[in-house]
Design an enzyme around this catalytic site. Sequence first.
Site, PDB file in Angstrom:
ATOM      1  N   GLU A  21      28.660 -42.795   1.466  1.00  0.00           N
ATOM      2  CA  GLU A  21      27.300 -43.323   1.306  1.00  0.00           C
ATOM      3  C   GLU A  21      27.202 -44.807   1.651  1.00  0.00           C
ATOM      4  O   GLU A  21      26.223 -45.465   1.301  1.00  0.00           O
ATOM      5  CB  GLU A  21      26.826 -43.084  -0.125  1.00  0.00           C
ATOM      6  N   SER A 148      24.603 -37.921  -2.909  1.00  0.00           N
ATOM      7  CA  SER A 148      23.602 -37.876  -1.840  1.00  0.00           C
ATOM      8  C   SER A 148      23.612 -36.579  -1.045  1.00  0.00           C
ATOM      9  O   SER A 148      23.374 -36.566   0.155  1.00  0.00           O
ATOM     10  CB  SER A 148      23.787 -39.060  -0.880  1.00  0.00           C
ATOM     11  N   TYR A 214      17.082 -39.537   3.310  1.00  0.00           N
ATOM     12  CA  TYR A 214      17.181 -40.863   3.913  1.00  0.00           C
ATOM     13  C   TYR A 214      16.617 -41.000   5.321  1.00  0.00           C
ATOM     14  O   TYR A 214      16.398 -42.113   5.785  1.00  0.00           O
ATOM     15  CB  TYR A 214      18.652 -41.298   3.926  1.00  0.00           C
ATOM     16  N   ARG A 253      18.955 -41.621 -12.609  1.00  0.00           N
ATOM     17  CA  ARG A 253      18.021 -40.575 -12.208  1.00  0.00           C
ATOM     18  C   ARG A 253      18.619 -39.220 -12.536  1.00  0.00           C
ATOM     19  O   ARG A 253      19.822 -38.995 -12.353  1.00  0.00           O
ATOM     20  CB  ARG A 253      17.761 -40.671 -10.705  1.00  0.00           C
ATOM     21  N   ASP A 255      18.129 -35.118 -11.700  1.00  0.00           N
ATOM     22  CA  ASP A 255      17.497 -34.150 -10.811  1.00  0.00           C
ATOM     23  C   ASP A 255      17.462 -32.788 -11.490  1.00  0.00           C
ATOM     24  O   ASP A 255      18.434 -32.388 -12.152  1.00  0.00           O
ATOM     25  CB  ASP A 255      18.264 -34.046  -9.495  1.00  0.00           C
ATOM     26  N   GLU A 268      21.839 -32.535 -11.689  1.00  0.00           N
ATOM     27  CA  GLU A 268      22.826 -33.615 -11.692  1.00  0.00           C
ATOM     28  C   GLU A 268      22.204 -34.924 -12.144  1.00  0.00           C
ATOM     29  O   GLU A 268      20.980 -35.071 -12.204  1.00  0.00           O
ATOM     30  CB  GLU A 268      23.460 -33.795 -10.317  1.00  0.00           C
ATOM     31  N   ASN A 270      22.414 -39.161 -11.382  1.00  0.00           N
ATOM     32  CA  ASN A 270      22.843 -40.245 -10.487  1.00  0.00           C
ATOM     33  C   ASN A 270      22.798 -41.555 -11.260  1.00  0.00           C
ATOM     34  O   ASN A 270      21.747 -41.928 -11.780  1.00  0.00           O
ATOM     35  CB  ASN A 270      21.911 -40.342  -9.275  1.00  0.00           C
ATOM     36  N   GLY A 274      19.766 -44.507  -5.021  1.00  0.00           N
ATOM     37  CA  GLY A 274      19.340 -45.296  -3.877  1.00  0.00           C
ATOM     38  C   GLY A 274      18.208 -46.249  -4.202  1.00  0.00           C
ATOM     39  O   GLY A 274      17.371 -45.982  -5.066  1.00  0.00           O
TER      40      GLY A 274
END
Length: 310
Positions: A21, A148, A214, A253, A255, A268, A270, A274
Amino acid sequence: MSLCAEDFGKVAVLMGGWSAEREVSLVSGAAVLEGLRARGVDAHGIDMGRDVLEVLRAGGFDRVFNVVHGRGGEDGELQGLLEVAGIPCTGTGVLGSALAMDKYRSKLVWAGMGLPTPGFVLVEDEADLEHAARLGFPLMVKAALEGSSIGVYRVEDAVALREAWEKAAACDSHVMAEVCIEGEEFTCAILDGEALPMIRLETPHSFYDYEAKYRADDTRYLIPCGLSAEEEAAAQALCQRAFAAVGAAGWGRVDLMRDAGGRLWLIEVNTVPGMTDHSLVPMAARAAGIDFPELVWRILAQTLEVEHGG
């Protein structure tokens, strides 16, 4: 506590690193650097290498804003190094970073606590492929220690399962197969212990993959997310529990998916999400009335609370 920019001292914005990443991290880091400087912070961008501790000490940095995504920056390695060195760092600590980065073990924790997460197995050999197939198709095959959506594949049959396992195993020795939840995809940003407005993601891709995150311009980000106030509050509470369960803190974050029956499923966490112009945490913050400079200021302010035992 009323803060001024001088309270932070000299700040290193760590970005880049050596994970898959890296390029996204460099873009995130540039945005964070600009945001902090807009608030008057003495911030300096550093492309993290293996000599990061020597660079930080030589530069006389007082604290770190970590935006190194993936391995090396998000998995507890950097956090442990900085903790030993006594340099405050944004975000989750050693244990939470390592656990949240491991999709398989995060799900073990959630399952052990009775939190809803799709069925899963660790795929280490041929026999495990048979166990995975018994979960039923479609399945998601994931490199458990990548972020990611790198090394993530949706498969519809046993032949595709084997192929995906081989590809995922090429970038990660730990590969997980997970029941694919058909339904709506959501994300919930966490800041200072509070859940920000949720975002529903819509993409023509088979799932919200690296390209959709992205590069694609056809991904839709829906805020309000379409849930009722009561449903969103319940989902936010679930995400806060999931976030805390893996030891995550500060910001991040979660998800999750919502199936056709309205049931929520955790996917998951994070811990260094990002911060690019496509990124979800800044988007959720804007919906809550928090502009980007204020967002990065608040994240950085958490290092003062940790430093002073708050």
